[in-house]
Design an enzyme around this catalytic site. Structure first.
Site, mmCIF file in Angstrom:
data_model
loop_
_atom_site.group_PDB
_atom_site.id
_atom_site.type_symbol
_atom_site.label_atom_id
_atom_site.label_comp_id
_atom_site.label_asym_id
_atom_site.label_seq_id
_atom_site.Cartn_x
_atom_site.Cartn_y
_atom_site.Cartn_z
ATOM 1 N N GLN A 1 -3.189 2.334 15.188
ATOM 2 C CA GLN A 1 -2.166 2.600 14.465
ATOM 3 C C GLN A 1 -1.264 3.865 15.077
ATOM 4 O OE1 GLN A 1 -3.739 4.285 10.725
ATOM 5 N NE2 GLN A 1 -1.578 4.892 9.931
ATOM 6 N N THR A 43 -8.610 -5.687 4.471
ATOM 7 C CA THR A 43 -8.652 -4.617 3.493
ATOM 8 C C THR A 43 -9.592 -5.137 2.138
ATOM 9 O OG1 THR A 43 -6.324 -4.302 3.629
ATOM 10 C CG2 THR A 43 -7.314 -3.873 1.594
ATOM 11 N N ARG A 92 -7.559 3.701 13.725
ATOM 12 C CA ARG A 92 -6.538 4.707 13.947
ATOM 13 C C ARG A 92 -5.944 4.843 15.351
ATOM 14 N NH1 ARG A 92 -5.762 6.240 8.587
ATOM 15 N NH2 ARG A 92 -7.449 6.728 7.775
ATOM 16 N N GLU A 127 -9.297 12.590 8.343
ATOM 17 C CA GLU A 127 -8.958 14.044 8.008
ATOM 18 C C GLU A 127 -10.425 14.984 8.027
ATOM 19 O OE1 GLU A 127 -6.955 14.078 4.058
ATOM 20 O OE2 GLU A 127 -7.780 11.758 4.156
ATOM 21 N N TYR A 186 1.252 5.710 -0.532
ATOM 22 C CA TYR A 186 0.869 6.868 0.326
ATOM 23 C C TYR A 186 0.907 8.043 -0.512
ATOM 24 C CZ TYR A 186 0.571 9.771 4.714
ATOM 25 O OH TYR A 186 0.350 10.563 5.575
ATOM 26 N N LYS A 188 -3.576 -1.688 10.372
ATOM 27 C CA LYS A 188 -3.914 -2.072 9.110
ATOM 28 C C LYS A 188 -4.278 -3.388 8.644
ATOM 29 C CE LYS A 188 -3.283 2.285 7.322
ATOM 30 N NZ LYS A 188 -4.347 3.069 6.368
ATOM 31 N N ARG A 208 1.526 16.394 13.170
ATOM 32 C CA ARG A 208 3.047 17.375 13.133
ATOM 33 C C ARG A 208 2.849 18.914 12.991
ATOM 34 N NH1 ARG A 208 3.910 12.675 10.148
ATOM 35 N NH2 ARG A 208 3.810 13.911 8.473
ATOM 36 N N ASP A 261 0.904 -1.153 -0.058
ATOM 37 C CA ASP A 261 -0.031 -0.125 0.048
ATOM 38 C C ASP A 261 0.968 1.271 0.012
ATOM 39 O OD1 ASP A 261 -2.467 1.328 -0.148
ATOM 40 O OD2 ASP A 261 -2.709 1.307 2.217
ATOM 41 N N ASP A 299 -8.946 0.337 2.485
ATOM 42 C CA ASP A 299 -8.154 -0.143 3.641
ATOM 43 C C ASP A 299 -8.558 0.347 4.994
ATOM 44 O OD1 ASP A 299 -5.564 -1.433 4.225
ATOM 45 O OD2 ASP A 299 -4.562 0.720 4.181
ATOM 46 N N GLU A 312 -10.611 3.919 4.050
ATOM 47 C CA GLU A 312 -9.632 4.473 3.451
ATOM 48 C C GLU A 312 -10.124 4.364 1.920
ATOM 49 O OE1 GLU A 312 -5.581 5.284 5.782
ATOM 50 O OE2 GLU A 312 -5.779 3.785 4.199
ATOM 51 N N THR A 361 -5.052 6.676 0.668
ATOM 52 C CA THR A 361 -6.211 7.250 0.707
ATOM 53 C C THR A 361 -6.036 8.376 -0.384
ATOM 54 O OG1 THR A 361 -6.165 6.746 3.103
ATOM 55 C CG2 THR A 361 -7.510 8.617 2.096
ATOM 56 N N GLU A 421 -9.490 4.154 -1.993
ATOM 57 C CA GLU A 421 -8.297 3.967 -2.538
ATOM 58 C C GLU A 421 -8.479 3.251 -4.062
ATOM 59 O OE1 GLU A 421 -4.896 2.378 -0.849
ATOM 60 O OE2 GLU A 421 -5.234 2.517 0.998
ATOM 61 N N HIS A 480 -3.871 14.231 1.134
ATOM 62 C CA HIS A 480 -3.959 13.294 2.197
ATOM 63 C C HIS A 480 -2.836 13.193 3.275
ATOM 64 C CE1 HIS A 480 -5.089 9.925 4.720
ATOM 65 N NE2 HIS A 480 -4.013 9.221 4.438
#
Length: 392
Positions: free
Chosen positions: A223, A240, A220, A347, A111, A236, A125, A109, A216, A182, A328, A184, A116
């Site tokens: 994770q 899926t 959270r 999000e 990213y 994860k 962050r 998978d 997916d 997610e 995502t 995808e 996203h």
């Protein structure tokens, strides 16, 4: 509706019979194994034998030329069978089960949505450090679990695992409280490569058999506690989901667009400088019959050929049936204002701190359906699954 311009491939049971390779056109299911045992496809090398399998692996390994040749011959047959009198043609209602289209050796998978990645980076962050320094230089990815990839319509148990507990500093073992979807797009590898032989970005499209919708599912809170320093694991690996019908690249040619990079981004490494075609595909997310989001794969930052070129630059062999996910898909827009532009609840609700219409994360019993259609009118089908209560 899957039209004759599409002709996707899947594995189905018809009238409770064993799995067979099939396609669907305008609501009619064509048993390709049976057609191959009859009068069709006899002059396409390897195809009649490959269609006897209960997966698409052998057929996909023949390469895109075989796929295009089969579809051409099938279109001619369909045009002469307007009454659907052939015994191996069935109404869609005769499908009694869908099965995974491939035996999936491996699953990676990626990213690759900048929207996203930026949204998530800001959440955890801050704006100044939203993207890691490597993100604009390479398609970031991780190795997932092929053993927990399931076909649409398969429900799953809410996972449990270690969850951070800021109050005590020690984690607790509990069912996930922040279950998420997610949105995808994923591709299946058709033509493999040998170990030690990278696939060039110019040739990567020749190795893609087709595309599916993918969800997916993500825990959270699990994770968030585990992902440093090596990335996702239990958050994860529990489930899926993919759509049952695989849409081949020739059906999506009319939806191709070329990716663009931001002016401030660095030049591409030579092995990634090419293969910039991605698809203009609209995705829609529904939770319990309520539309909660839309996004579009044209907003991806890296293409599937670039993902494949990066995946193999070190000599990694890709096998027929390997599954590669985009990560995502989120599109431009203010994810704090509406559920209409992003591909995850993480999000849309700012990690659950800003619920929208009472929705923050998924509850037990929630049913999520992701559907997609390209701008040239090709239906990608849908991918559905439900969250069941934890076994604990």
């Amino acid at each position: 509706m899957f039209t004759i311009d599409n002709i996707p491939f899947g594995i189905v049971s018809i009238n409770d019979n064993p799995p067979t390779i099939a396609t669907i056109i305008e609501g009619w299911v064509y048993d390709l194994r049976a057609l191959g045992e009859g009068q069709l496809f006899q002059n396409i090398p390897g195809v009649p034998a490959a269609l006897k399998s209960s997966s698409l692996n052998a057929f996909a390994a023949l390469g895109n030329e075989a796929t295009v040749a089969l579809k051409k011959e099938l279109r001619e047959f369909v045009s002469n069978d307007t009454a659907h009198q052939t015994p191996c043609v069935y109404s869609e209602s005769k499908i009694t089960a869908f099965h995974l289209p491939f035996n999936i050796p491996d699953y990676t998978d990626f990213y690759v949505s900048k929207v996203h990645a930026t949204n998530v980076g800001v959440l955890f962050r801050g704006k100044e450090n939203a993207l890691q320094p490597n993100w604009v230089h390479l398609p970031v990815g991780y190795h997932g679990r092929s053993s927990s990839v399931v076909v649409s319509g398969t429900d799953f148990l809410r996972p449990q695992g270690q969850i951070g507990n800021p109050g005590s500093g020690e984690p607790v073992v509990a069912p996930c409280k922040k279950m998420d979807y997610e949105v995808e797009l994923a591709c299946f590898i058709g033509k493999p490569n040998e170990m030690g032989q990278p696939i060039s970005v110019e040739d990567a499209h020749k190795h893609i058999f087709g595309y599916v919708i993918m969800n997916d599912w993500s825990a959270r809170d699990i994770q968030a506690w585990e992902y440093v320093p090596l990335g996702p694991f239990l958050g994860k690996n529990f489930c899926t989901s993919i759509s049952p019908w695989v849409v081949t690249p020739d059906a999506l040619v009319g939806a191709e667009i070329e990716l663009t990079r931001d002016a401030e981004d660095p030049p591409l490494a030579p092995y990634l400088d090419g293969g910039k075609q991605i698809f203009d595909i609209d995705f829609e997310v529904v939770v319990n019959d309520k539309k909660v989001g839309v996004c579009n794969s044209k907003d991806l930052y890296w293409s599937f050929p670039q993902m494949i070129a990066h995946h193999t630059i070190g000599g990694c062999p890709l096998s027929t049936g390997d599954l590669l996910g985009s990560g995502t898909i989120s599109s431009t827009g203010d994810s704090g204002d509406a559920l209409t532009t992003v591909g995850s609840l993480l999000e849309a609700t700012h990690n659950g701190t800003k619920p929208i219409d009472g929705l923050s994360f998924l509850k037990d019993g929630d049913v999520v359906t992701i559907s997609a259609k390209s701008k040239n009118g090709v239906d990608m089908g849908s991918c559905t699954g439900a969250v069941l209560p934890s076994s604990n």
